[in-house]
Design an enzyme around this catalytic site. Structure first.
Site, PDB file in Angstrom:
ATOM      1  N   TYR A 159      -9.876  -9.754  -6.458  1.00 11.43           N
ATOM      2  CA  TYR A 159      -8.923  -9.967  -7.550  1.00 11.43           C
ATOM      3  C   TYR A 159      -9.311 -11.108  -8.476  1.00 11.43           C
ATOM      4  O   TYR A 159      -8.819 -11.199  -9.576  1.00 11.43           O
ATOM      5  CB  TYR A 159      -7.522 -10.216  -6.991  1.00 11.43           C
ATOM      6  CG  TYR A 159      -7.033  -9.043  -6.193  1.00 11.43           C
ATOM      7  CD1 TYR A 159      -6.568  -7.898  -6.814  1.00 11.43           C
ATOM      8  CD2 TYR A 159      -7.069  -9.053  -4.801  1.00 11.43           C
ATOM      9  CE1 TYR A 159      -6.150  -6.812  -6.095  1.00 11.43           C
ATOM     10  CE2 TYR A 159      -6.642  -7.971  -4.069  1.00 11.43           C
ATOM     11  CZ  TYR A 159      -6.183  -6.853  -4.715  1.00 11.43           C
ATOM     12  OH  TYR A 159      -5.767  -5.783  -3.995  1.00 11.43           O
ATOM     13  N   ARG A 182       0.864  -1.173   0.000  1.00 10.40           N
ATOM     14  CA  ARG A 182       0.000   0.000   0.000  1.00 10.40           C
ATOM     15  C   ARG A 182       0.905   1.229   0.000  1.00 10.40           C
ATOM     16  O   ARG A 182       2.049   1.162   0.452  1.00 10.40           O
ATOM     17  CB  ARG A 182      -0.863   0.031   1.263  1.00 10.40           C
ATOM     18  CG  ARG A 182      -1.847  -1.113   1.368  1.00 10.40           C
ATOM     19  CD  ARG A 182      -2.630  -1.018   2.696  1.00 10.40           C
ATOM     20  NE  ARG A 182      -3.584  -2.105   2.814  1.00 10.40           N
ATOM     21  CZ  ARG A 182      -3.372  -3.229   3.505  1.00 10.40           C
ATOM     22  NH1 ARG A 182      -2.237  -3.401   4.153  1.00 10.40           N
ATOM     23  NH2 ARG A 182      -4.301  -4.166   3.549  1.00 10.40           N
ATOM     24  N   LYS A 192      -2.398  -1.713   7.926  1.00 11.22           N
ATOM     25  CA  LYS A 192      -3.837  -1.760   8.121  1.00 11.22           C
ATOM     26  C   LYS A 192      -4.157  -3.049   8.875  1.00 11.22           C
ATOM     27  O   LYS A 192      -3.602  -4.092   8.582  1.00 11.22           O
ATOM     28  CB  LYS A 192      -4.508  -1.809   6.733  1.00 11.22           C
ATOM     29  CG  LYS A 192      -5.642  -0.844   6.565  1.00 11.22           C
ATOM     30  CD  LYS A 192      -6.056  -0.823   5.118  1.00 11.22           C
ATOM     31  CE  LYS A 192      -7.505  -0.463   5.006  1.00 11.22           C
ATOM     32  NZ  LYS A 192      -7.958  -0.525   3.625  1.00 11.22           N
ATOM     33  N   HIS A 238      -2.167   2.520  -5.978  1.00 12.32           N
ATOM     34  CA  HIS A 238      -2.895   1.311  -5.591  1.00 12.32           C
ATOM     35  C   HIS A 238      -3.095   0.373  -6.794  1.00 12.32           C
ATOM     36  O   HIS A 238      -3.220  -0.837  -6.614  1.00 12.32           O
ATOM     37  CB  HIS A 238      -4.240   1.687  -4.953  1.00 12.32           C
ATOM     38  CG  HIS A 238      -4.663   0.731  -3.900  1.00 12.32           C
ATOM     39  ND1 HIS A 238      -4.056   0.673  -2.661  1.00 12.32           N
ATOM     40  CD2 HIS A 238      -5.604  -0.240  -3.894  1.00 12.32           C
ATOM     41  CE1 HIS A 238      -4.628  -0.291  -1.947  1.00 12.32           C
ATOM     42  NE2 HIS A 238      -5.563  -0.853  -2.667  1.00 12.32           N
ATOM     43  N   ARG A 276      -0.495  -2.208  -6.809  1.00 12.84           N
ATOM     44  CA  ARG A 276      -0.781  -3.270  -5.831  1.00 12.84           C
ATOM     45  C   ARG A 276      -1.807  -4.258  -6.401  1.00 12.84           C
ATOM     46  O   ARG A 276      -1.633  -5.471  -6.304  1.00 12.84           O
ATOM     47  CB  ARG A 276      -1.304  -2.616  -4.543  1.00 12.84           C
ATOM     48  CG  ARG A 276      -1.715  -3.582  -3.449  1.00 12.84           C
ATOM     49  CD  ARG A 276      -2.020  -2.779  -2.182  1.00 12.84           C
ATOM     50  NE  ARG A 276      -2.946  -3.430  -1.286  1.00 12.84           N
ATOM     51  CZ  ARG A 276      -2.586  -4.267  -0.308  1.00 12.84           C
ATOM     52  NH1 ARG A 276      -1.318  -4.579  -0.146  1.00 12.84           N
ATOM     53  NH2 ARG A 276      -3.494  -4.791   0.491  1.00 12.84           N
ATOM     54  N   HIS A 303      -4.350  -8.962   3.985  1.00  7.59           N
ATOM     55  CA  HIS A 303      -5.806  -8.890   4.157  1.00  7.59           C
ATOM     56  C   HIS A 303      -6.236  -9.802   5.296  1.00  7.59           C
ATOM     57  O   HIS A 303      -5.826 -10.953   5.350  1.00  7.59           O
ATOM     58  CB  HIS A 303      -6.519  -9.354   2.874  1.00  7.59           C
ATOM     59  CG  HIS A 303      -6.421  -8.385   1.737  1.00  7.59           C
ATOM     60  ND1 HIS A 303      -6.584  -8.763   0.424  1.00  7.59           N
ATOM     61  CD2 HIS A 303      -6.188  -7.047   1.705  1.00  7.59           C
ATOM     62  CE1 HIS A 303      -6.451  -7.699  -0.347  1.00  7.59           C
ATOM     63  NE2 HIS A 303      -6.207  -6.650   0.400  1.00  7.59           N
TER      64      HIS A 303
END
Length: 177
Positions: free
Chosen positions: A175, A51, A76, A140, A143, A166
């Site tokens: 994705y 990120r 995150k 992004h 990514r 994640h």
């Protein structure tokens, strides 16, 4: 007069799929980036699926060049994770380090402070314009492209989930579309 909130029509949440670059487009962007700091920054985001904030928060102490590991600290979801990188990126980062000699952060601005988010975004915008890519490309997007290219190569989605940091597999499932 009171408004009856139950009768209010709500718009649907828009579900837009992330923009993805082809491997050739990513290659074009990185090849056309002449400034070594900018090349290292964009290469790192793509090669490790980072990120924007993660790459800008990287400190020199987070890199283990021998083991080709980068510690992504408190990203995150407030948990640390490790990502690996290849020999080509290691060479690029070593060359960048030799030239720029950052002190604390891997990427620093003119006065040794943390490199700015808008500067990083500008770098990408300029090179995207230069190579003539018409898609809306953000940091992004690199990514998303990283994850999509891994998926297309047959990489297990759970492994991609781990690399991206994640918590929820549903986030990674974006994705697969």
């Amino acid at each position: 007069t009171k408004m009856d909130l139950r009768k209010l029509q709500r718009p649907f949440n828009e579900h837009r799929l992330p923009q993805v670059l082809s491997k050739e487009e990513v290659q074009k962007i990185i090849t056309a980036t002449n400034n070594i700091k900018h090349k290292a920054l964009l290469s790192l985001i793509y090669a490790c699926g980072l990120r924007r904030g993660e790459v800008l928060n990287l400190k020199l102490k987070d890199l283990d060049s021998q083991r080709k590991l980068i510690r992504i600290a408190q990203a995150k979801g407030k948990k640390d994770r490790y990502v690996t990188f290849g020999t080509k990126l290691r060479t690029l980062l070593a060359d960048y380090y030799r030239i720029h000699k950052p002190k604390i952060y891997l990427f620093e601005g003119q006065y040794g402070q943390q490199y700015g988010e808008s500067s990083a975004a500008q770098v990408l915008n300029q090179v995207v314009k230069k190579v003539g890519i018409k898609k809306g490309v953000t940091l992004h997007t690199l990514r998303h492209s990283f994850a999509t290219h891994l998926l297309e190569a047959g990489t297990d989605i759970r492994y991609i989930q781990e690399l991206l940091g994640h918590n929820d597999p549903k986030t990674t499932m974006i994705y697969t579309h």
